[in-house]
Design a protein around this motif. Sequence first.
Motif, PDB file in Angstrom:
ATOM      1  N   UNK A  56       2.436  59.020  44.314  1.00 37.09           N
ATOM      2  CA  UNK A  56       1.427  59.610  45.269  1.00 37.09           C
ATOM      3  C   UNK A  56       0.912  58.149  45.679  1.00 37.09           C
ATOM      4  N   UNK A  57       0.751  56.777  44.656  1.00 36.20           N
ATOM      5  CA  UNK A  57       0.632  55.255  45.215  1.00 36.20           C
ATOM      6  C   UNK A  57       1.459  54.598  46.159  1.00 36.20           C
ATOM      7  N   UNK A  58       2.682  55.393  46.455  1.00 35.23           N
ATOM      8  CA  UNK A  58       3.363  54.501  47.142  1.00 35.23           C
ATOM      9  C   UNK A  58       3.017  54.200  48.504  1.00 35.23           C
ATOM     10  N   UNK A  59       2.312  54.759  49.457  1.00 35.54           N
ATOM     11  CA  UNK A  59       2.428  54.219  50.377  1.00 35.54           C
ATOM     12  C   UNK A  59       0.817  53.023  50.271  1.00 35.54           C
ATOM     13  N   UNK A  60       0.325  52.919  48.971  1.00 39.07           N
ATOM     14  CA  UNK A  60      -0.875  52.538  49.294  1.00 39.07           C
ATOM     15  C   UNK A  60      -2.484  53.249  49.073  1.00 39.07           C
ATOM     16  N   UNK A  61      -2.291  54.844  49.586  1.00 39.82           N
ATOM     17  CA  UNK A  61      -3.323  55.412  49.521  1.00 39.82           C
ATOM     18  C   UNK A  61      -4.730  55.178  49.091  1.00 39.82           C
ATOM     19  N   UNK A  62      -6.404  55.110  49.942  1.00 44.74           N
ATOM     20  CA  UNK A  62      -7.659  55.222  49.378  1.00 44.74           C
ATOM     21  C   UNK A  62      -7.858  56.055  48.511  1.00 44.74           C
ATOM     22  N   UNK A  63      -7.359  57.722  49.000  1.00 37.98           N
ATOM     23  CA  UNK A  63      -8.221  58.612  47.783  1.00 37.98           C
ATOM     24  C   UNK A  63      -6.912  59.225  47.357  1.00 37.98           C
ATOM     25  N   UNK A  64      -7.056  59.399  46.079  1.00 39.12           N
ATOM     26  CA  UNK A  64      -6.402  60.217  45.337  1.00 39.12           C
ATOM     27  C   UNK A  64      -6.772  61.614  45.373  1.00 39.12           C
ATOM     28  N   UNK A  65      -5.467  62.534  45.151  1.00 40.27           N
ATOM     29  CA  UNK A  65      -6.569  64.072  44.975  1.00 40.27           C
ATOM     30  C   UNK A  65      -5.495  64.642  44.242  1.00 40.27           C
ATOM     31  N   UNK A  66      -5.942  65.026  42.957  1.00 42.61           N
ATOM     32  CA  UNK A  66      -4.733  65.604  41.874  1.00 42.61           C
ATOM     33  C   UNK A  66      -5.735  66.615  41.356  1.00 42.61           C
ATOM     34  N   UNK A  67      -4.864  67.943  41.096  1.00 47.97           N
ATOM     35  CA  UNK A  67      -4.943  69.417  41.050  1.00 47.97           C
ATOM     36  C   UNK A  67      -4.569  69.384  39.981  1.00 47.97           C
ATOM     37  N   UNK A  68      -5.353  69.735  38.849  1.00 52.83           N
ATOM     38  CA  UNK A  68      -4.833  69.994  37.921  1.00 52.83           C
ATOM     39  C   UNK A  68      -3.329  69.276  36.888  1.00 52.83           C
ATOM     40  N   UNK A  69      -3.348  68.045  36.724  1.00 51.80           N
ATOM     41  CA  UNK A  69      -2.614  67.547  36.359  1.00 51.80           C
ATOM     42  C   UNK A  69      -1.802  67.515  35.408  1.00 51.80           C
ATOM     43  N   UNK A  70      -3.110  68.559  34.000  1.00 52.52           N
ATOM     44  CA  UNK A  70      -2.775  68.824  32.447  1.00 52.52           C
ATOM     45  C   UNK A  70      -2.065  69.637  32.174  1.00 52.52           C
ATOM     46  N   UNK A  71      -2.582  70.240  33.182  1.00 51.89           N
ATOM     47  CA  UNK A  71      -2.589  71.876  32.410  1.00 51.89           C
ATOM     48  C   UNK A  71      -0.586  71.895  32.012  1.00 51.89           C
ATOM     49  N   UNK A  72      -0.129  71.729  32.704  1.00 54.92           N
ATOM     50  CA  UNK A  72       1.458  72.355  31.774  1.00 54.92           C
ATOM     51  C   UNK A  72       1.720  71.108  30.358  1.00 54.92           C
ATOM     52  N   UNK A  73       0.479  70.546  29.862  1.00 60.34           N
ATOM     53  CA  UNK A  73       1.056  69.182  29.241  1.00 60.34           C
ATOM     54  C   UNK A  73       0.234  69.588  27.600  1.00 60.34           C
ATOM     55  N   UNK A  74       0.451  68.656  26.262  1.00 59.22           N
ATOM     56  CA  UNK A  74      -0.178  69.036  25.358  1.00 59.22           C
ATOM     57  C   UNK A  74      -1.447  68.482  25.433  1.00 59.22           C
TER      58      UNK A  74
END
Length: 246
Positions: free
Chosen positions: A156-174
């Motif tokens: 998601x960071x590859x093209x140098x975004x200014x805005x980062x939108x992240x949906x439930x990044x931890x729900x599948x993790x302990x």
Amino acid sequence: MTLRLTDITLTYPDGEQTLTALDRVDLAVDAGEFTAVTGPSGSGKSSLLAVAATLVTPASGTAEIAGHEVTRLSPRERARLRRDHIGIVFQQPNLPASLTALDQLLVMAHLAGRSPRAAEPRARELLAAVDLSDQAHKRPHQLSGGQRQRVNIARALMNGPEVMLVDEPTSALDHERGARIVGLLARLTRERGLATVMVTHDLAQLGSVDRVYAMSDGRLTPEEVTPRWRPTTSAAVPPPAPSRSR
Ligand SMILES: Nc1ncnc2c1ncn2[C@@H]1O[C@H](COP(=O)(O)OP(=O)(O)OP(=O)(O)O)[C@@H](O)[C@H]1O
Ligand SMILES: [Mg+2]
């Protein structure tokens, strides 16, 4: 302000009626600011990210992203805005199975019209930033859930975004891996000056965010910021111990 949503109402057709998924929502996130949105299932959190990602058009209200007013843009201009200025991390890392971690990032450069060869140093730098330098040659099935989520974030960071939108990044993790992902997002937000919005169910993950909003029935309200939610430095200063009466 890098991301500003003003008086956004989003409706979906629902049989004879309309369902109001977002009800006059305001949200402003500055560069370097890490904002979390919590709330029950169905309350409108992903809908909020979809509007901020310019993937759905609200019934009313304005969205301003990296200096662009989204309602004024054609679909093609919106796609370009997404590609160049917005990093999106969905709940399920949808990484093509046949590509290595490195190639997952290089594809993004290719989509933006840049040569993968020229983009490789940046891709390697981002894999290092998410602590995956030694996993660059692996395909998704050879990576753990947390590693896949980190590839997803680096991509998601590859093209140098200014805005980062992240949906439930931890729900599948302990819990521990989830906390590491959130800590990583906090660090990247500050180091790279991102305006980050993270949706999470997990209130225990809010240790490193700057602001917390609660979504309920499509309405977004700021939560009072407690000392526990103040930004911590990368040295991970522990929160002050609660005072106990003796
Ligand atoms: N494409 C759609 N068409 C019709 N209704 C939709 C659509 N997407 C979402 N909704 C409805 O809008 C409301 C908000 O959904 P949304 O996905 O934003 O919730 P959420 O807070 O992200 O929930 P969860 O925590 O379960 O992911 C829900 O009532 C949902 O059923
Ligand atoms: Mg959702």
